[in-house]
Design a protein around this motif. Sequence first.
Motif, PDB file in Angstrom:
ATOM      1  N   PRO A  27      42.238  28.979 -25.426  1.00 28.56           N
ATOM      2  CA  PRO A  27      42.709  27.592 -25.567  1.00 28.56           C
ATOM      3  C   PRO A  27      44.075  27.360 -24.960  1.00 28.56           C
ATOM      4  O   PRO A  27      44.335  26.305 -24.374  1.00 28.56           O
ATOM      5  N   ASN A  28      44.972  28.337 -25.080  1.00 32.83           N
ATOM      6  CA  ASN A  28      46.322  28.156 -24.538  1.00 32.83           C
ATOM      7  C   ASN A  28      46.303  28.055 -23.016  1.00 32.83           C
ATOM      8  O   ASN A  28      46.946  27.181 -22.419  1.00 32.83           O
ATOM      9  N   ILE A  29      45.559  28.941 -22.369  1.00 30.96           N
ATOM     10  CA  ILE A  29      45.508  28.949 -20.910  1.00 30.96           C
ATOM     11  C   ILE A  29      44.779  27.719 -20.388  1.00 30.96           C
ATOM     12  O   ILE A  29      45.215  27.088 -19.411  1.00 30.96           O
ATOM     13  N   LEU A  30      43.676  27.351 -21.028  1.00 33.62           N
ATOM     14  CA  LEU A  30      42.948  26.165 -20.584  1.00 33.62           C
ATOM     15  C   LEU A  30      43.785  24.901 -20.763  1.00 33.62           C
ATOM     16  O   LEU A  30      43.695  23.973 -19.958  1.00 33.62           O
ATOM     17  N   ALA A  31      44.599  24.871 -21.811  1.00 37.13           N
ATOM     18  CA  ALA A  31      45.485  23.716 -22.004  1.00 37.13           C
ATOM     19  C   ALA A  31      46.515  23.634 -20.881  1.00 37.13           C
ATOM     20  O   ALA A  31      46.823  22.547 -20.381  1.00 37.13           O
ATOM     21  N   VAL A  32      47.063  24.777 -20.480  1.00 32.75           N
ATOM     22  CA  VAL A  32      48.023  24.805 -19.370  1.00 32.75           C
ATOM     23  C   VAL A  32      47.344  24.353 -18.080  1.00 32.75           C
ATOM     24  O   VAL A  32      47.885  23.535 -17.323  1.00 32.75           O
ATOM     25  N   MET A  33      46.150  24.858 -17.822  1.00 37.01           N
ATOM     26  CA  MET A  33      45.420  24.497 -16.612  1.00 37.01           C
ATOM     27  C   MET A  33      45.128  23.003 -16.574  1.00 37.01           C
ATOM     28  O   MET A  33      45.364  22.322 -15.566  1.00 37.01           O
ATOM     29  N   GLY A  34      44.599  22.490 -17.674  1.00 37.05           N
ATOM     30  CA  GLY A  34      44.239  21.077 -17.713  1.00 37.05           C
ATOM     31  C   GLY A  34      45.442  20.165 -17.588  1.00 37.05           C
ATOM     32  O   GLY A  34      45.389  19.154 -16.871  1.00 37.05           O
ATOM     33  N   THR A  35      46.525  20.500 -18.274  1.00 34.33           N
ATOM     34  CA  THR A  35      47.733  19.678 -18.198  1.00 34.33           C
ATOM     35  C   THR A  35      48.307  19.676 -16.791  1.00 34.33           C
ATOM     36  O   THR A  35      48.727  18.641 -16.273  1.00 34.33           O
ATOM     37  N   SER A  36      48.324  20.842 -16.146  1.00 33.81           N
ATOM     38  CA  SER A  36      48.877  20.943 -14.801  1.00 33.81           C
ATOM     39  C   SER A  36      48.070  20.120 -13.800  1.00 33.81           C
ATOM     40  O   SER A  36      48.643  19.445 -12.937  1.00 33.81           O
ATOM     41  N   MET A  37      46.750  20.156 -13.914  1.00 29.06           N
ATOM     42  CA  MET A  37      45.910  19.385 -12.995  1.00 29.06           C
ATOM     43  C   MET A  37      45.956  17.900 -13.300  1.00 29.06           C
ATOM     44  O   MET A  37      46.018  17.063 -12.396  1.00 29.06           O
ATOM     45  N   GLN A  38      45.933  17.567 -14.582  1.00 31.44           N
ATOM     46  CA  GLN A  38      45.796  16.174 -14.980  1.00 31.44           C
ATOM     47  C   GLN A  38      47.111  15.409 -14.919  1.00 31.44           C
ATOM     48  O   GLN A  38      47.157  14.274 -14.437  1.00 31.44           O
ATOM     49  N   VAL A  39      48.181  16.015 -15.395  1.00 29.13           N
ATOM     50  CA  VAL A  39      49.447  15.291 -15.543  1.00 29.13           C
ATOM     51  C   VAL A  39      50.466  15.712 -14.492  1.00 29.13           C
ATOM     52  O   VAL A  39      51.091  14.873 -13.860  1.00 29.13           O
ATOM     53  N   LEU A  47      54.388  22.927 -21.218  1.00 34.03           N
ATOM     54  CA  LEU A  47      53.402  23.428 -22.163  1.00 34.03           C
ATOM     55  C   LEU A  47      53.342  24.955 -22.110  1.00 34.03           C
ATOM     56  O   LEU A  47      53.237  25.622 -23.146  1.00 34.03           O
ATOM     57  N   ALA A  48      53.439  25.518 -20.887  1.00 30.02           N
ATOM     58  CA  ALA A  48      53.430  26.977 -20.737  1.00 30.02           C
ATOM     59  C   ALA A  48      54.617  27.606 -21.449  1.00 30.02           C
ATOM     60  O   ALA A  48      54.488  28.670 -22.075  1.00 30.02           O
ATOM     61  N   LEU A  49      55.783  26.966 -21.371  1.00 29.28           N
ATOM     62  CA  LEU A  49      56.955  27.480 -22.079  1.00 29.28           C
ATOM     63  C   LEU A  49      56.754  27.436 -23.589  1.00 29.28           C
ATOM     64  O   LEU A  49      57.216  28.322 -24.312  1.00 29.28           O
ATOM     65  N   GLY A  50      56.067  26.394 -24.073  1.00 25.16           N
ATOM     66  CA  GLY A  50      55.771  26.322 -25.497  1.00 25.16           C
ATOM     67  C   GLY A  50      54.863  27.453 -25.939  1.00 25.16           C
ATOM     68  O   GLY A  50      55.088  28.080 -26.984  1.00 25.16           O
ATOM     69  N   VAL A  51      53.842  27.743 -25.129  1.00 23.51           N
ATOM     70  CA  VAL A  51      52.948  28.861 -25.436  1.00 23.51           C
ATOM     71  C   VAL A  51      53.719  30.171 -25.416  1.00 23.51           C
ATOM     72  O   VAL A  51      53.552  31.026 -26.299  1.00 23.51           O
ATOM     73  N   ALA A  52      54.581  30.347 -24.398  1.00 25.92           N
ATOM     74  CA  ALA A  52      55.367  31.578 -24.293  1.00 25.92           C
ATOM     75  C   ALA A  52      56.312  31.726 -25.485  1.00 25.92           C
ATOM     76  O   ALA A  52      56.516  32.837 -25.990  1.00 25.92           O
ATOM     77  N   THR A  53      56.884  30.618 -25.937  1.00 27.19           N
ATOM     78  CA  THR A  53      57.748  30.673 -27.121  1.00 27.19           C
ATOM     79  C   THR A  53      56.949  31.129 -28.328  1.00 27.19           C
ATOM     80  O   THR A  53      57.430  31.932 -29.143  1.00 27.19           O
ATOM     81  N   GLY A  54      55.722  30.619 -28.453  1.00 28.94           N
ATOM     82  CA  GLY A  54      54.861  31.059 -29.548  1.00 28.94           C
ATOM     83  C   GLY A  54      54.559  32.540 -29.476  1.00 28.94           C
ATOM     84  O   GLY A  54      54.554  33.239 -30.497  1.00 28.94           O
ATOM     85  N   SER A 164      54.801  36.704 -20.857  1.00 29.86           N
ATOM     86  CA  SER A 164      54.148  35.470 -21.262  1.00 29.86           C
ATOM     87  C   SER A 164      54.660  34.287 -20.452  1.00 29.86           C
ATOM     88  O   SER A 164      53.888  33.440 -20.005  1.00 29.86           O
ATOM     89  N   ILE A 165      55.976  34.233 -20.243  1.00 27.97           N
ATOM     90  CA  ILE A 165      56.549  33.149 -19.447  1.00 27.97           C
ATOM     91  C   ILE A 165      56.011  33.196 -18.020  1.00 27.97           C
ATOM     92  O   ILE A 165      55.532  32.193 -17.480  1.00 27.97           O
ATOM     93  N   VAL A 166      56.080  34.375 -17.410  1.00 25.85           N
ATOM     94  CA  VAL A 166      55.630  34.522 -16.022  1.00 25.85           C
ATOM     95  C   VAL A 166      54.138  34.212 -15.890  1.00 25.85           C
ATOM     96  O   VAL A 166      53.711  33.479 -14.992  1.00 25.85           O
ATOM     97  N   GLY A 167      53.333  34.773 -16.805  1.00 25.40           N
ATOM     98  CA  GLY A 167      51.889  34.586 -16.718  1.00 25.40           C
ATOM     99  C   GLY A 167      51.460  33.141 -16.891  1.00 25.40           C
ATOM    100  O   GLY A 167      50.686  32.608 -16.090  1.00 25.40           O
ATOM    101  N   HIS A 168      51.982  32.485 -17.934  1.00 25.63           N
ATOM    102  CA  HIS A 168      51.565  31.105 -18.175  1.00 25.63           C
ATOM    103  C   HIS A 168      52.162  30.145 -17.144  1.00 25.63           C
ATOM    104  O   HIS A 168      51.531  29.153 -16.775  1.00 25.63           O
ATOM    105  N   MET A 169      53.364  30.435 -16.665  1.00 23.03           N
ATOM    106  CA  MET A 169      53.941  29.632 -15.593  1.00 23.03           C
ATOM    107  C   MET A 169      53.107  29.754 -14.318  1.00 23.03           C
ATOM    108  O   MET A 169      52.936  28.784 -13.573  1.00 23.03           O
ATOM    109  N   ALA A 170      52.593  30.954 -14.061  1.00 22.85           N
ATOM    110  CA  ALA A 170      51.754  31.156 -12.884  1.00 22.85           C
ATOM    111  C   ALA A 170      50.516  30.265 -12.948  1.00 22.85           C
ATOM    112  O   ALA A 170      50.107  29.673 -11.936  1.00 22.85           O
TER     113      ALA A 170
END
Length: 211
Positions: A27-39, A47-54, A164-170
Amino acid sequence: MSELMLYGPGVLLVYTGFMLGIMSPGPNILAVMGTSMQVGRRQGCALALGVATGSFLWGGLTVSGLSAALAVYADLLIVIKVLGGLFLLWLAYKAFRSAAQRLEIKTQGLQENGLFRFYMRGLLIQMTNPKAAFSWIAIISLGMQPQAPLWVGVAIILGTGGLSIVGHMAYAYAFSTAPMVRLYARARRVIQAGFGLFFTFAGLKLLSSRL
């Protein structure tokens, strides 16, 4: 034998297991993907930074032993599980609503002023998933040995936090590129419906699963 030789391989094993987890869509990765494409990229990165903070918080809790203690208190984990399941179902509703729209929902206000909102969404996705606690217990057990010195726990927390920061930012950068944005524009409704189905499945599975 030096401490680095004794504990270093375990720390590297933790890093490897953590990276494999990031490479597995959730769910975290799909949320990052969808937000990046959509918004947009900035929102996806927030959003990726929020996931990484978690991830950083769960790592700190696990190393300090608090997440292991949470496993003893089933009532608290049930609350976390319910909140996480409901949050995923809310994301599913948002995705289905977007898929039902003939035109894309206007997001100008969010694009300009909603970075913190996206950050908090990523943090909530990560922190309201009780499985993250058990995953961290499993990962930490790979590298934390009895009587391990303090630097081992610090290395695990900081290292996995950085990964986590690098991966989700990627993911945020990759899925905000022009080809991905064009793909989203052509297949927006199908993509959003797919996200909706995934979040529905994940939410219902979380709500119905046993801790």
